[in-house]
Design an enzyme around this catalytic site. Structure first.
Site, PDB file in Angstrom:
ATOM      1  N   ASN A 167       2.462   5.865   5.563  1.00 40.85           N
ATOM      2  CA  ASN A 167       1.230   6.570   5.101  1.00 40.85           C
ATOM      3  C   ASN A 167       0.257   6.067   6.267  1.00 40.85           C
ATOM      4  O   ASN A 167      -0.332   4.737   6.492  1.00 40.85           O
ATOM      5  CB  ASN A 167       0.754   5.847   3.860  1.00 40.85           C
ATOM      6  CG  ASN A 167      -0.815   6.363   3.431  1.00 40.85           C
ATOM      7  OD1 ASN A 167      -1.465   7.187   4.272  1.00 40.85           O
ATOM      8  ND2 ASN A 167      -1.030   6.017   2.196  1.00 40.85           N
ATOM      9  N   PHE A 184       0.990   1.307   5.182  1.00 37.86           N
ATOM     10  CA  PHE A 184       0.452   1.842   6.160  1.00 37.86           C
ATOM     11  C   PHE A 184       0.821   1.823   7.578  1.00 37.86           C
ATOM     12  O   PHE A 184       1.465   0.909   8.029  1.00 37.86           O
ATOM     13  CB  PHE A 184      -1.149   1.548   6.131  1.00 37.86           C
ATOM     14  CG  PHE A 184      -2.055   2.001   5.140  1.00 37.86           C
ATOM     15  CD1 PHE A 184      -2.561   3.218   5.155  1.00 37.86           C
ATOM     16  CD2 PHE A 184      -2.090   1.332   3.907  1.00 37.86           C
ATOM     17  CE1 PHE A 184      -2.984   3.871   3.865  1.00 37.86           C
ATOM     18  CE2 PHE A 184      -2.665   1.864   2.868  1.00 37.86           C
ATOM     19  CZ  PHE A 184      -3.306   3.205   2.952  1.00 37.86           C
ATOM     20  N   HIS A 196       0.009  14.680   0.244  1.00 42.08           N
ATOM     21  CA  HIS A 196      -0.169  13.465   1.036  1.00 42.08           C
ATOM     22  C   HIS A 196       0.693  12.480   0.347  1.00 42.08           C
ATOM     23  O   HIS A 196       0.713  11.889  -0.847  1.00 42.08           O
ATOM     24  CB  HIS A 196      -1.747  13.000   1.196  1.00 42.08           C
ATOM     25  CG  HIS A 196      -1.666  11.505   1.376  1.00 42.08           C
ATOM     26  ND1 HIS A 196      -1.508  11.185   2.846  1.00 42.08           N
ATOM     27  CD2 HIS A 196      -2.248  10.177   0.790  1.00 42.08           C
ATOM     28  CE1 HIS A 196      -1.822   9.598   2.848  1.00 42.08           C
ATOM     29  NE2 HIS A 196      -2.231   9.324   1.389  1.00 42.08           N
ATOM     30  N   CYS A 238      -7.667   8.374   2.965  1.00 43.66           N
ATOM     31  CA  CYS A 238      -6.612   9.212   3.007  1.00 43.66           C
ATOM     32  C   CYS A 238      -6.676  10.460   2.748  1.00 43.66           C
ATOM     33  O   CYS A 238      -5.881  11.507   2.757  1.00 43.66           O
ATOM     34  CB  CYS A 238      -5.421   8.703   1.865  1.00 43.66           C
ATOM     35  SG  CYS A 238      -4.713   6.956   2.206  1.00 43.66           S
TER      36      CYS A 238
HETATM   37  N1  COA Z   1      -1.094  -3.958  -6.495  1.00 45.91           N
HETATM   38  C1  COA Z   1      -0.690  -5.003  -6.501  1.00 45.91           C
HETATM   39  N2  COA Z   1       0.763  -5.023  -6.726  1.00 45.91           N
HETATM   40  C2  COA Z   1       1.304  -3.868  -6.918  1.00 45.91           C
HETATM   41  C3  COA Z   1       0.417  -2.392  -6.537  1.00 45.91           C
HETATM   42  C4  COA Z   1      -0.821  -2.735  -6.538  1.00 45.91           C
HETATM   43  N3  COA Z   1      -1.334  -1.671  -6.429  1.00 45.91           N
HETATM   44  N4  COA Z   1       1.637  -1.626  -6.968  1.00 45.91           N
HETATM   45  C5  COA Z   1       2.785  -2.150  -6.963  1.00 45.91           C
HETATM   46  N5  COA Z   1       2.686  -3.533  -6.818  1.00 45.91           N
HETATM   47  C6  COA Z   1       3.674  -4.482  -6.924  1.00 45.91           C
HETATM   48  C7  COA Z   1       4.349  -4.607  -8.098  1.00 45.91           C
HETATM   49  O1  COA Z   1       3.647  -5.304  -9.022  1.00 45.91           O
HETATM   50  C8  COA Z   1       5.815  -5.032  -7.860  1.00 45.91           C
HETATM   51  O2  COA Z   1       5.485  -6.685  -7.684  1.00 45.91           O
HETATM   52  P1  COA Z   1       6.830  -7.359  -8.267  1.00 45.91           P
HETATM   53  O3  COA Z   1       8.017  -7.197  -7.536  1.00 45.91           O
HETATM   54  O4  COA Z   1       6.515  -8.944  -7.812  1.00 45.91           O
HETATM   55  O5  COA Z   1       7.117  -7.277  -9.589  1.00 45.91           O
HETATM   56  C9  COA Z   1       5.759  -4.676  -6.503  1.00 45.91           C
HETATM   57  O6  COA Z   1       4.756  -4.247  -6.186  1.00 45.91           O
HETATM   58  C10 COA Z   1       6.871  -3.291  -6.508  1.00 45.91           C
HETATM   59  O7  COA Z   1       6.632  -2.438  -7.639  1.00 45.91           O
HETATM   60  P2  COA Z   1       7.491  -1.716  -8.729  1.00 45.91           P
HETATM   61  O8  COA Z   1       6.759  -1.298  -9.517  1.00 45.91           O
HETATM   62  O9  COA Z   1       8.829  -2.455  -8.778  1.00 45.91           O
HETATM   63  O10 COA Z   1       8.043  -0.418  -7.610  1.00 45.91           O
HETATM   64  P3  COA Z   1       7.378   0.839  -7.281  1.00 45.91           P
HETATM   65  O11 COA Z   1       8.495   1.961  -7.659  1.00 45.91           O
HETATM   66  O12 COA Z   1       6.070   1.051  -7.973  1.00 45.91           O
HETATM   67  O13 COA Z   1       7.144   0.992  -5.782  1.00 45.91           O
HETATM   68  C11 COA Z   1       5.135   1.122  -4.348  1.00 45.91           C
HETATM   69  C12 COA Z   1       5.935   0.105  -5.288  1.00 45.91           C
HETATM   70  C13 COA Z   1       3.909   0.324  -3.920  1.00 45.91           C
HETATM   71  C14 COA Z   1       6.025   1.784  -3.466  1.00 45.91           C
HETATM   72  C15 COA Z   1       4.357   2.404  -5.440  1.00 45.91           C
HETATM   73  O14 COA Z   1       3.822   1.536  -6.603  1.00 45.91           O
HETATM   74  C16 COA Z   1       3.450   3.226  -4.689  1.00 45.91           C
HETATM   75  O15 COA Z   1       4.035   4.126  -4.077  1.00 45.91           O
HETATM   76  N6  COA Z   1       2.433   3.099  -5.164  1.00 45.91           N
HETATM   77  C17 COA Z   1       1.508   3.902  -4.704  1.00 45.91           C
HETATM   78  C18 COA Z   1       0.273   3.243  -3.654  1.00 45.91           C
HETATM   79  C19 COA Z   1      -0.901   3.944  -3.653  1.00 45.91           C
HETATM   80  O16 COA Z   1      -1.632   3.994  -4.635  1.00 45.91           O
HETATM   81  N7  COA Z   1      -1.351   4.483  -2.512  1.00 45.91           N
HETATM   82  C20 COA Z   1      -2.564   5.037  -2.349  1.00 45.91           C
HETATM   83  C21 COA Z   1      -3.224   5.482  -0.922  1.00 45.91           C
HETATM   84  S1  COA Z   1      -3.644   6.992  -1.280  1.00 45.91           S
END
Ligand code: COA
Length: 400
Positions: free
Chosen positions: A347, A225, A314, A174
């Site tokens: 993304n 993605f 990003h 990314c």
């Molecule tokens: N690995 C595994 N599970 C994950 C996770 C990860 N890295 N991040 C979130 N989850 C799971 C949570 O455990 C939860 O599971 P559940 O519904 O069974 O309890 C579910 O995703 C939703 O997570 P929640 O905490 O309720 O919502 P959120 O506000 O965190 O939104 C995302 C979820 C994925 C949109 C948010 O965590 C996000 O934007 N993450 C960033 C992703 C990232 O790091 N990208 C990097 C690329 S440069």
């Protein structure tokens, strides 16, 4: 005896030669364009699509989880190269345990440069000069694993001259787009008259496979993605009345977050690319961001208030934007361009930041860049690496 031509006699020292090679002004962004594959999938329908095409309806709990993640993603639509037709021809892509890397690489070796060409030809048209005036090409992708690679194919699709100086960047994930822009800045400022084409193109086909209990973070990547390509033309000392400078690139930096080596990982396997995102990534980024910004602004000797900047962040995930806004005390709406790109496209890895820059540009043209002067372009990826470019609105976007 061989004699130096008369015009070389004037340059007496290597320093004189070096000085003459350098541009006078800073690198500027001269044109931006983007493209996507044809297939668009609504985020509301993604879980149904994904479980149907991977024959995984027997895993309803995982499907519910994917639905929950999709709902919280801040995404409405994504474009994808992987459609039912591709999966019908290659059912092995749905099972990570089967050998499928060869077929994926073969498809990507055409699809990646072709998607890049769609964005790059638009950027060249917007720039207003012939493609043969491009002197350097930097291509970033995690999706192509073949040589000669996408940079060479793109050069021939666009009709670039055979002396064009090509570089391919791989596996930056990314932050690939930002890394390519940083290198373009160096090339443009150190080679008078250089015009650098930055191209990023990602198709997530290389990392597509069915759901598995063992790899829940894969559900996150399948929920976030999308596919797209972006192109930017960078050069210093814009030619009056021909080139329109959009942003000046004032400073570039890269920081590796401490204790973060295993937080985002990418590895090619026989069954395609394995991709992992640890849960704490948004917090880790938010915890390092102010330090990176302070380092960059200290280096240019400018005292900036974060609230006064424009932002091209990003959108790695919705939570990353939420936590960065919170950590920097930004107003609601400061990362609106990033959120709009996330909503409309998801993304798209390294390409995404080019979409965000394009969206910012569109907003400045539509509403005028009145108060804005300094801004920060930021991207993150494996390392964990935080890349930053300090930008200033240039004359082509002022007084609209
Ligand atoms: N690995 C595994 N599970 C994950 C996770 C990860 N890295 N991040 C979130 N989850 C799971 C949570 O455990 C939860 O599971 P559940 O519904 O069974 O309890 C579910 O995703 C939703 O997570 P929640 O905490 O309720 O919502 P959120 O506000 O965190 O939104 C995302 C979820 C994925 C949109 C948010 O965590 C996000 O934007 N993450 C960033 C992703 C990232 O790091 N990208 C990097 C690329 S440069």
């Amino acid at each position: 005896m061989l004699m130096a031509p008369a015009h070389q006699a004037a340059a007496t020292t290597t320093q004189d030669i070096r000085r003459a090679q350098r541009a006078d002004g800073p690198a500027t962004v001269l044109a931006i364009a983007t493209a996507n594959p044809e297939t668009c999938i609504s985020q509301d329908e993604y879980a149904d699509f994904y479980f149907r095409v991977t024959n995984s309806e027997h895993l309803p709990q995982l499907k519910d989880k994917l639905k929950r993640i999709c709902k919280k993603s801040g995404i409405e639509n994504r474009f994808t190269y992987v459609n039912e037709e591709v999966l019908k021809a290659h059912p092995e892509f749905s099972d990570r345990k089967l050998s499928s890397l060869d077929a994926r690489v073969e498809i990507a070796s055409n699809a990646v440069p072709e998607l890049a060409a769609a964005a790059a030809s638009k950027a060249i048209a917007e720039w207003g000069r012939p493609a043969t005036d491009i002197t350097h090409l930097i291509f970033s992708t995690y999706s192509d694993l073949k040589a000669p690679s996408s940079d060479r194919r793109l050069a021939s699709l666009l009709g670039l001259r055979h002396t064009v100086s090509r570089t391919i960047l791989s596996l930056h994930g990314c932050y690939g787009g930002c890394r390519a822009l940083q290198l373009a800045k160096e090339l443009a400022e150190n080679n008078r008259g250089a015009r650098v084409l930055v191209a990023c193109s990602e198709i997530s086909l290389i990392a597509f496979h069915g759901p598995e209990e063992c790899c829940l973070d894969n559900m996150v990547s399948h929920a976030l993605f999308g596919d797209g390509s972006g192109a930017v033309i960078v050069g210093a000392d814009p030619v009056d009345a021909v080139e329109r400078p959009l942003f000046e690139m004032a400073f570039a930096s890269q920081i590796t977050a401490p204790d973060s080596e295993g937080a985002i990982t990418v590895q090619h396997m026989k069954g395609g690319m394995d991709f992992h995102i640890a849960r704490g990534v948004p917090e880790m980024l938010a915890g390092n961001i102010e330090r990176c910004l302070a380092h960059a602004f200290d280096a240019v000797g400018v005292a900036a208030r974060w609230k006064d900047l424009f932002w091209a962040v990003h959108p790695g995930g919705r939570r990353i934007l939420d936590l960065i806004e919170e950590a920097l005390g930004l107003d609601n709406g400061a990362t609106a361009a990033s959120r709009q790109v996330l909503r409309e496209f998801g993304n798209m890895s390294g390409t995404t930041v080019i979409f965000v820059l394009n969206e910012l540009c569109r907003r400045f043209v539509a509403d005028g860049a009145k108060g804005e002067d300094w801004g920060a372009l930021m991207a993150f990826g494996p390392g964990v690496t935080v890349e930053m470019i300090l930008l200033r609105v240039a004359s082509g976007l002022k007084g609209k």
